[in-house]
Design a protein around this motif. Structure first.
Motif, PDB file in Angstrom:
ATOM      1  N   LEU A   1       9.291   5.161-124.180  1.00 52.90           N
ATOM      2  CA  LEU A   1      10.433   6.003-123.830  1.00 52.90           C
ATOM      3  C   LEU A   1      10.136   6.993-122.710  1.00 52.90           C
ATOM      4  O   LEU A   1      11.045   7.628-122.181  1.00 52.90           O
ATOM      5  N   GLY A   2       8.872   7.188-122.372  1.00 48.90           N
ATOM      6  CA  GLY A   2       8.540   8.121-121.307  1.00 48.90           C
ATOM      7  C   GLY A   2       8.804   9.566-121.653  1.00 48.90           C
ATOM      8  O   GLY A   2       9.127  10.377-120.774  1.00 48.90           O
ATOM      9  N   LEU A   3       8.652   9.922-122.910  1.00 55.01           N
ATOM     10  CA  LEU A   3       8.838  11.312-123.330  1.00 55.01           C
ATOM     11  C   LEU A   3       7.982  11.610-124.542  1.00 55.01           C
ATOM     12  O   LEU A   3       7.498  10.708-125.225  1.00 55.01           O
ATOM     13  N   VAL A   4       7.767  12.905-124.786  1.00 56.58           N
ATOM     14  CA  VAL A   4       7.113  13.342-126.014  1.00 56.58           C
ATOM     15  C   VAL A   4       8.193  13.863-126.952  1.00 56.58           C
ATOM     16  O   VAL A   4       9.245  14.333-126.505  1.00 56.58           O
ATOM     17  N   ALA A   5       7.940  13.774-128.242  1.00 52.73           N
ATOM     18  CA  ALA A   5       8.966  14.186-129.201  1.00 52.73           C
ATOM     19  C   ALA A   5       8.331  14.772-130.453  1.00 52.73           C
ATOM     20  O   ALA A   5       7.164  14.516-130.772  1.00 52.73           O
ATOM     21  N   SER A   6       9.144  15.547-131.154  1.00 54.61           N
ATOM     22  CA  SER A   6       8.718  16.156-132.413  1.00 54.61           C
ATOM     23  C   SER A   6       9.911  16.208-133.352  1.00 54.61           C
ATOM     24  O   SER A   6      11.010  16.601-132.946  1.00 54.61           O
ATOM     25  N   ALA A   7       9.705  15.794-134.584  1.00 47.23           N
ATOM     26  CA  ALA A   7      10.697  16.025-135.637  1.00 47.23           C
ATOM     27  C   ALA A   7      10.463  17.440-136.152  1.00 47.23           C
ATOM     28  O   ALA A   7       9.348  17.795-136.525  1.00 47.23           O
TER      29      ALA A   7
ATOM     30  N   ALA B   1      18.144  11.268-127.012  1.00 50.90           N
ATOM     31  CA  ALA B   1      17.052  11.639-127.911  1.00 50.90           C
ATOM     32  C   ALA B   1      16.472  10.403-128.587  1.00 50.90           C
ATOM     33  O   ALA B   1      17.179   9.424-128.846  1.00 50.90           O
ATOM     34  N   PRO B   2      15.174  10.427-128.889  1.00 47.72           N
ATOM     35  CA  PRO B   2      14.607   9.363-129.724  1.00 47.72           C
ATOM     36  C   PRO B   2      15.162   9.473-131.134  1.00 47.72           C
ATOM     37  O   PRO B   2      15.844  10.445-131.475  1.00 47.72           O
ATOM     38  N   THR B   3      14.889   8.505-131.955  1.00 48.12           N
ATOM     39  CA  THR B   3      15.349   8.558-133.342  1.00 48.12           C
ATOM     40  C   THR B   3      14.505   9.558-134.131  1.00 48.12           C
ATOM     41  O   THR B   3      13.400   9.927-133.726  1.00 48.12           O
ATOM     42  N   TRP B   4      15.037   9.953-135.263  1.00 50.57           N
ATOM     43  CA  TRP B   4      14.284  10.858-136.139  1.00 50.57           C
ATOM     44  C   TRP B   4      12.955  10.232-136.544  1.00 50.57           C
ATOM     45  O   TRP B   4      11.920  10.900-136.532  1.00 50.57           O
TER      46      TRP B   4
END
Length: 240
Positions: A132-138, A86-89
């Motif tokens: 990182l080659g991804l999408v993310a959401s906190a 996972a990416p960081t917060w």
């Protein structure tokens, strides 16, 4: 032997207008199945606010809709997805803010990723994390959706595994606005508590014509996996 009754999807849980949110529908079927990992295939739009037949089968499968024209079907499955770290917060929080500050084209009033208030939607808003080659959401699930134990109900955890795949396909691949979830395979590894911070993230796995396959994961703020899924999305048919 098949045992059937009916469910009504509340109007709150829409994806596209008047169509039940796919992640929620998949979660209802997965919970009925009782299997650890479940694949749900969608065959037609599920309406909201009307009774729809749901049938549990002897082989562990669950079917939604009439027997001769099912709208969705679930069955026990294996999940061939190895989630990246996972990416960081902070990285996920920055990605969420970019989504809300400049909503991408194609955003609709979806229970999962629409720009709703915290008591009316999941608000899983993801954009790419650089390098990182991804999408993310906190993401912090609202207490408005808590079950009696303070947890997010299973259908809503599955809801959080749906929309991120769409945005991974849009931002990282060639998925077009108006695409729909054709299949969702998921497993919940640990309960998700409301009011606690989580990181939702998704990545592109493959594309072929109108078909796009994405991986989706949900982790604690510290990076411990809570749930994973593989989603197949289908582009709308080209206009004649």
């Amino acid at each position: 032997m098949t045992t059937s009754d009916a469910i009504v999807v509340p109007g709150l849980y829409v994806g596209y207008p008047e169509v039940a949110f796919g992640g929620y529908v998949a979660g209802v079927l997965a919970e009925r199945s009782g299997a650890r990992t479940v694949r749900v295939d969608f065959r037609g739009p599920v309406p909201v606010e009307v009774p729809v037949r749901i049938a549990e089968k002897a082989d562990g499968g669950v079917e939604l809709g009439e027997a001769d024209r099912p709208l969705a079907a679930a069955r026990p499955a294996e999940l061939p997805v190895d989630a990246p770290a996972a990416p960081t917060w902070d990285e996920a929080a920055a990605a969420s803010e970019r989504f809300r500050a400049a909503p991408p084209s194609g955003v609709v009033d979806c229970f999962g990723c629409g720009l709703r208030s915290v008591d009316r939607g999941l608000r899983v808003h993801g954009t790419p994390v650089p390098d990182l080659g991804l999408v993310a959401s906190a993401w912090t699930p609202s207490p408005a959706f808590a079950d009696p134990d303070g947890r997010l109900p299973v259908p809503l955890v599955w809801g959080a595994l749906d929309c991120p795949g769409h945005w991974a396909g849009r931002f990282l691949g060639t998925l077009r606005p108006g695409a729909v979830t054709a299949a969702l395979t998921g497993t919940i590894l640990r309960p998700v508590a409301v009011g606690e911070p989580y990181i939702s993230y998704a990545w592109l796995r493959s594309e072929s014509g109108r078909k796009h396959t994405m991986g989706v994961a949900l982790a604690t703020a510290g990076g411990e996996l809570c749930a994973v899924s593989e989603a197949l999305w289908i582009d709308p048919r080209p206009a004649p």
